[in-house]
Design an enzyme around this catalytic site. Structure first.
Site, PDB file in Angstrom:
ATOM      1  N   LYS A  12     -12.018  -5.966  -6.910  1.00 47.42           N
ATOM      2  CA  LYS A  12     -12.698  -4.913  -6.144  1.00 47.42           C
ATOM      3  C   LYS A  12     -13.953  -4.441  -6.888  1.00 47.42           C
ATOM      4  O   LYS A  12     -14.963  -4.132  -6.273  1.00 47.42           O
ATOM      5  CB  LYS A  12     -11.756  -3.720  -5.895  1.00 47.42           C
ATOM      6  CG  LYS A  12     -10.677  -4.011  -4.866  1.00 47.42           C
ATOM      7  CD  LYS A  12      -9.817  -2.782  -4.581  1.00 47.42           C
ATOM      8  CE  LYS A  12      -8.683  -3.119  -3.628  1.00 47.42           C
ATOM      9  NZ  LYS A  12      -7.701  -2.021  -3.484  1.00 47.42           N
ATOM     10  N   ASP A  69      -8.474   2.196   0.560  1.00 44.94           N
ATOM     11  CA  ASP A  69      -7.092   1.992   0.970  1.00 44.94           C
ATOM     12  C   ASP A  69      -7.138   1.071   2.179  1.00 44.94           C
ATOM     13  O   ASP A  69      -8.028   1.201   3.029  1.00 44.94           O
ATOM     14  CB  ASP A  69      -6.431   3.322   1.324  1.00 44.94           C
ATOM     15  CG  ASP A  69      -4.912   3.195   1.340  1.00 44.94           C
ATOM     16  OD1 ASP A  69      -4.357   2.546   0.440  1.00 44.94           O
ATOM     17  OD2 ASP A  69      -4.274   3.718   2.269  1.00 44.94           O
ATOM     18  N   SER A  70      -6.213   0.131   2.221  1.00 42.72           N
ATOM     19  CA  SER A  70      -6.279  -0.845   3.310  1.00 42.72           C
ATOM     20  C   SER A  70      -4.881  -1.293   3.697  1.00 42.72           C
ATOM     21  O   SER A  70      -3.908  -1.029   2.989  1.00 42.72           O
ATOM     22  CB  SER A  70      -7.101  -2.059   2.868  1.00 42.72           C
ATOM     23  OG  SER A  70      -6.556  -2.612   1.695  1.00 42.72           O
ATOM     24  N   PHE A 150      -4.505 -13.602  -0.223  1.00 45.29           N
ATOM     25  CA  PHE A 150      -3.389 -12.840  -0.792  1.00 45.29           C
ATOM     26  C   PHE A 150      -2.721 -12.048   0.332  1.00 45.29           C
ATOM     27  O   PHE A 150      -3.162 -12.096   1.486  1.00 45.29           O
ATOM     28  CB  PHE A 150      -3.898 -11.890  -1.889  1.00 45.29           C
ATOM     29  CG  PHE A 150      -4.682 -10.718  -1.362  1.00 45.29           C
ATOM     30  CD1 PHE A 150      -5.983 -10.876  -0.926  1.00 45.29           C
ATOM     31  CD2 PHE A 150      -4.112  -9.449  -1.271  1.00 45.29           C
ATOM     32  CE1 PHE A 150      -6.705  -9.803  -0.414  1.00 45.29           C
ATOM     33  CE2 PHE A 150      -4.830  -8.361  -0.760  1.00 45.29           C
ATOM     34  CZ  PHE A 150      -6.127  -8.549  -0.331  1.00 45.29           C
ATOM     35  N   GLY A 151      -1.684 -11.308  -0.026  1.00 49.36           N
ATOM     36  CA  GLY A 151      -1.038 -10.406   0.931  1.00 49.36           C
ATOM     37  C   GLY A 151      -0.641 -11.105   2.224  1.00 49.36           C
ATOM     38  O   GLY A 151       0.028 -12.142   2.221  1.00 49.36           O
ATOM     39  N   ASP A 153      -2.580 -12.567   4.368  1.00 52.47           N
ATOM     40  CA  ASP A 153      -3.599 -13.530   4.818  1.00 52.47           C
ATOM     41  C   ASP A 153      -3.021 -14.744   5.569  1.00 52.47           C
ATOM     42  O   ASP A 153      -3.577 -15.141   6.590  1.00 52.47           O
ATOM     43  CB  ASP A 153      -4.439 -14.035   3.634  1.00 52.47           C
ATOM     44  CG  ASP A 153      -5.535 -13.054   3.249  1.00 52.47           C
ATOM     45  OD1 ASP A 153      -5.774 -12.102   4.016  1.00 52.47           O
ATOM     46  OD2 ASP A 153      -6.148 -13.237   2.181  1.00 52.47           O
TER      47      ASP A 153
HETATM   48  P1  IMP Z   1      -4.157  -1.177  -1.246  1.00 52.01           P
HETATM   49  O1  IMP Z   1      -4.592  -1.911  -2.456  1.00 52.01           O
HETATM   50  O2  IMP Z   1      -3.384   0.069  -1.482  1.00 52.01           O
HETATM   51  O3  IMP Z   1      -5.288  -0.958  -0.296  1.00 52.01           O
HETATM   52  O4  IMP Z   1      -3.054  -2.135  -0.548  1.00 52.01           O
HETATM   53  C1  IMP Z   1      -3.278  -2.762   0.620  1.00 52.01           C
HETATM   54  C2  IMP Z   1      -2.200  -3.775   0.967  1.00 52.01           C
HETATM   55  O5  IMP Z   1      -2.501  -4.225   2.290  1.00 52.01           O
HETATM   56  C3  IMP Z   1      -2.238  -5.018   0.069  1.00 52.01           C
HETATM   57  O6  IMP Z   1      -1.270  -4.962  -0.916  1.00 52.01           O
HETATM   58  C4  IMP Z   1      -1.943  -6.141   1.053  1.00 52.01           C
HETATM   59  O7  IMP Z   1      -0.561  -6.284   1.222  1.00 52.01           O
HETATM   60  C5  IMP Z   1      -2.507  -5.619   2.367  1.00 52.01           C
HETATM   61  N1  IMP Z   1      -3.905  -6.084   2.532  1.00 52.01           N
HETATM   62  C6  IMP Z   1      -5.045  -5.329   2.504  1.00 52.01           C
HETATM   63  N2  IMP Z   1      -6.136  -6.093   2.697  1.00 52.01           N
HETATM   64  C7  IMP Z   1      -5.666  -7.364   2.839  1.00 52.01           C
HETATM   65  C8  IMP Z   1      -6.324  -8.611   3.049  1.00 52.01           C
HETATM   66  O8  IMP Z   1      -7.559  -8.745   3.116  1.00 52.01           O
HETATM   67  N3  IMP Z   1      -5.514  -9.671   3.152  1.00 52.01           N
HETATM   68  C9  IMP Z   1      -4.150  -9.611   3.085  1.00 52.01           C
HETATM   69  N4  IMP Z   1      -3.503  -8.475   2.865  1.00 52.01           N
HETATM   70  C10 IMP Z   1      -4.257  -7.355   2.749  1.00 52.01           C
END
Ligand code: IMP
Length: 199
Positions: A12, A69-70, A150-151, A153
């Site tokens: 990030k 936050d996402s 990741f996550g 995706d």
């Molecule tokens: P943050 O770091 O608290 O914003 O956590 C966001 C969570 O949402 C991550 O751990 C992922 O599980 C999911 N996430 C957010 N953005 C993405 C992405 O671009 N691809 C896949 N998973 C995502």
């Protein structure tokens, strides 16, 4: 102007540096300014959580702080996992365990529409905040596809590109992703703010 990124994520940091460097902003990590702030994400929205994190780091450092936050919002799951995306299903699960939970939750479901959301907040010592939200619509696949990313995706499919996020290059993903869109808006907002306050 120096801004602290309220995150330990160097990926990030790179993204923020690339975008905000164009505005003459120097982005540093919490560790660079000697703090390690642990913020509980108790908000019910992405905006609230981003603001909670940004404010806590701004207060600890006395410097403007940026947080994001996402998460993934699936219509048939009532908008979930949403703000719980990172901890969906509880502690100790892998990314694959979590996206499998989403697939299991959608078994037999025809509405597979979903969106990724990213919210970026910058908190200034004077109390001002700037917030930008980016969204990327897509659909949830029936099985994971692709090795990158990741996550969630591998299960997030973009019909226009006929690919999941995990099948896209980083450049392709950044051009359309929730985070890419939020960052672009954030850059404009910050530019306007800095002009307005003449900093
Ligand atoms: P943050 O770091 O608290 O914003 O956590 C966001 C969570 O949402 C991550 O751990 C992922 O599980 C999911 N996430 C957010 N953005 C993405 C992405 O671009 N691809 C896949 N998973 C995502």
């Amino acid at each position: 102007m120096k801004m602290v990124l309220a995150s330990k994520n160097t990926h990030k940091l790179m993204e923020m540096k690339a975008i905000l460097g164009q505005l003459g902003v120097e982005v540093v990590l919490e560790s660079d300014v000697g703090v390690d702030v642990d913020v509980e994400e108790t908000g019910e929205t992405f905006e609230e959580n981003a603001a909670l994190k940004a404010r806590a780091v701004m207060e600890a450092t006395g410097l403007p702080a940026i947080a994001d936050d996402s998460g993934l919002c699936v219509a048939a799951l009532g908008g979930g996992p949403g703000v719980y995306s990172a901890r969906y299903g509880g502690e100790g699960l892998t990314d694959a365990d979590r996206y499998q939970l989403v697939l299991d939750g959608l078994r037999g479901e025809l509405d597979r529409s979903a969106k990724f959301v990213s919210c970026i907040c910058c908190a200034f010592p004077g109390g001002d905040t700037i917030t930008a939200r980016g969204e990327c619509p897509g659909v949830i696949t029936y099985a994971p596809r692709g090795e990158d990313g990741f996550g969630y995706d591998p299960v997030f499919f973009l019909p226009e590109y006929k690919k999941t996020f995990a099948q896209m290059t980083a450049e392709e993903k950044n051009a359309v992703s929730h985070r890419g869109r939020a960052l672009a808006k954030f850059k404009t907002e910050l530019e306007n703010y800095l002009h307005g306050t003449d900093q």
